[in-house]
Enzyme design. Sequence first.
Site, PDB file in Angstrom:
ATOM      1  N   ARG A  74      83.655  34.633 115.870  1.00 28.49           N
ATOM      2  CA  ARG A  74      82.718  35.604 115.570  1.00 28.49           C
ATOM      3  C   ARG A  74      81.415  35.854 115.983  1.00 28.49           C
ATOM      4  O   ARG A  74      80.681  34.794 116.512  1.00 28.49           O
ATOM      5  CB  ARG A  74      82.517  35.480 113.982  1.00 28.49           C
ATOM      6  CG  ARG A  74      83.712  35.590 113.043  1.00 28.49           C
ATOM      7  CD  ARG A  74      83.358  35.140 111.564  1.00 28.49           C
ATOM      8  NE  ARG A  74      83.086  33.818 111.391  1.00 28.49           N
ATOM      9  CZ  ARG A  74      83.062  33.225 110.221  1.00 28.49           C
ATOM     10  NH1 ARG A  74      82.923  33.769 109.145  1.00 28.49           N
ATOM     11  NH2 ARG A  74      82.945  31.912 110.225  1.00 28.49           N
TER      12      ARG A  74
ATOM     13  N   GLU B  99      85.690  40.315 107.307  1.00 29.49           N
ATOM     14  CA  GLU B  99      86.813  40.597 106.453  1.00 29.49           C
ATOM     15  C   GLU B  99      87.892  39.376 106.362  1.00 29.49           C
ATOM     16  O   GLU B  99      88.101  38.828 107.049  1.00 29.49           O
ATOM     17  CB  GLU B  99      87.548  41.863 107.149  1.00 29.49           C
ATOM     18  CG  GLU B  99      88.719  42.178 106.854  1.00 29.49           C
ATOM     19  CD  GLU B  99      89.438  43.413 107.603  1.00 29.49           C
ATOM     20  OE1 GLU B  99      89.473  44.540 107.159  1.00 29.49           O
ATOM     21  OE2 GLU B  99      89.362  43.223 108.916  1.00 29.49           O
ATOM     22  N   CYS B 100      88.417  39.624 104.880  1.00 27.04           N
ATOM     23  CA  CYS B 100      89.543  38.383 104.610  1.00 27.04           C
ATOM     24  C   CYS B 100      90.488  39.293 103.783  1.00 27.04           C
ATOM     25  O   CYS B 100      90.436  39.480 102.581  1.00 27.04           O
ATOM     26  CB  CYS B 100      89.147  37.268 103.896  1.00 27.04           C
ATOM     27  SG  CYS B 100      90.324  36.308 103.597  1.00 27.04           S
TER      28      CYS B 100
ATOM     29  N   HIS C 256      79.625  39.395 105.529  1.00 29.35           N
ATOM     30  CA  HIS C 256      80.850  39.071 105.063  1.00 29.35           C
ATOM     31  C   HIS C 256      81.992  39.334 106.011  1.00 29.35           C
ATOM     32  O   HIS C 256      82.348  40.773 106.113  1.00 29.35           O
ATOM     33  CB  HIS C 256      81.169  39.608 103.695  1.00 29.35           C
ATOM     34  CG  HIS C 256      82.331  39.041 102.960  1.00 29.35           C
ATOM     35  ND1 HIS C 256      82.367  38.053 102.282  1.00 29.35           N
ATOM     36  CD2 HIS C 256      83.651  39.535 102.922  1.00 29.35           C
ATOM     37  CE1 HIS C 256      83.552  37.800 101.575  1.00 29.35           C
ATOM     38  NE2 HIS C 256      84.350  38.801 102.079  1.00 29.35           N
TER      39      HIS C 256
ATOM     40  N   GLY D 216      89.800  36.218 110.079  1.00 35.14           N
ATOM     41  CA  GLY D 216      90.287  34.916 110.412  1.00 35.14           C
ATOM     42  C   GLY D 216      89.262  34.370 111.332  1.00 35.14           C
ATOM     43  O   GLY D 216      89.665  33.558 112.401  1.00 35.14           O
TER      44      GLY D 216
ATOM     45  N   CYS E 187      86.885  33.352 100.003  1.00 38.95           N
ATOM     46  CA  CYS E 187      86.117  34.664 100.538  1.00 38.95           C
ATOM     47  C   CYS E 187      86.103  35.734  99.314  1.00 38.95           C
ATOM     48  O   CYS E 187      85.084  36.543  99.251  1.00 38.95           O
ATOM     49  CB  CYS E 187      87.055  35.230 101.627  1.00 38.95           C
ATOM     50  SG  CYS E 187      87.235  34.101 103.160  1.00 38.95           S
TER      51      CYS E 187
ATOM     52  N   GLN F  78      83.240  34.843  96.773  1.00 40.63           N
ATOM     53  CA  GLN F  78      82.182  34.851  97.479  1.00 40.63           C
ATOM     54  C   GLN F  78      81.836  36.499  97.552  1.00 40.63           C
ATOM     55  O   GLN F  78      80.514  36.894  97.424  1.00 40.63           O
ATOM     56  CB  GLN F  78      82.149  34.537  98.873  1.00 40.63           C
ATOM     57  CG  GLN F  78      81.941  32.871  98.831  1.00 40.63           C
ATOM     58  CD  GLN F  78      81.757  32.319 100.176  1.00 40.63           C
ATOM     59  OE1 GLN F  78      82.378  32.741 101.428  1.00 40.63           O
ATOM     60  NE2 GLN F  78      80.929  31.058 100.345  1.00 40.63           N
TER      61      GLN F  78
ATOM     62  N   ASP G 119      85.524  29.200 115.841  1.00 38.85           N
ATOM     63  CA  ASP G 119      84.984  30.372 115.673  1.00 38.85           C
ATOM     64  C   ASP G 119      84.599  31.377 116.453  1.00 38.85           C
ATOM     65  O   ASP G 119      83.736  31.133 117.303  1.00 38.85           O
ATOM     66  CB  ASP G 119      83.737  30.021 114.665  1.00 38.85           C
ATOM     67  CG  ASP G 119      83.351  30.989 113.611  1.00 38.85           C
ATOM     68  OD1 ASP G 119      83.771  32.271 113.917  1.00 38.85           O
ATOM     69  OD2 ASP G 119      82.675  30.829 112.415  1.00 38.85           O
TER      70      ASP G 119
END
Length: 209
Positions: free
Chosen positions: A139, A65-66, A63, A104, A79, A82, A137
């Site tokens: 990530r 971070e948001c 997961h 983000g 988010c 979820q 993206d």
Amino acid sequence: MIAQPPIMMKSGSTIRQKVPIPVLDGYVTGMFYSFYGLPDGKEHFLVELGPKNTAKAPLVRLHSECMTGDVFGSQRCDCGPQLRESLFRINSEGGYLLYLRQEGRGIGLYSKLDAYHLQGQGMDTYEANRQLSFDDDLRDYSAAAAMLKALDVMQIRLLSNNPDKAAQLTANGITVTERVQTGTYQSAHNRGYLQAKVRRAQHTINNLK
């Protein structure tokens, strides 16, 4: 509390500390792990939940971070719902939630707010990132793989709609035996965001309208 000496495992990363914390208003207690030597040097953490089940691979959620969704219940994304679903499902089946500090899709909180501003002008989430000179993206899940290896977890069932998570974990030596979809949390405010994830990043999200 002074961190315990690192517990050496089969990974270059090691466990720094573990501590039980009641979460979800005390409904469940998770064992929170911090780490030494994660590849990107960020303060990611892992939460172990639920029973040990040797009959099948643990259920795992990566997961990202948001702040807006996880903390403030923003309707611009899915988010927060979820995250809550993942905590309950993992607590029921047994497994791990990895909370990854890459707000983000890796561009950071301030830039995400800039992207929201552009989305308000009609861009989708990926177009907004490009307008801000970011890739779709950013990530990187190598730290997630290192965290799992530090706990000697080499096979998982992945709770995710995002095929890139499974691909990156596999490339980093984690066997994904199954990809389990999350629920669909659509609102009037995030419909375009969810549609863009399906259209541009091949997320598996059912029953979008």
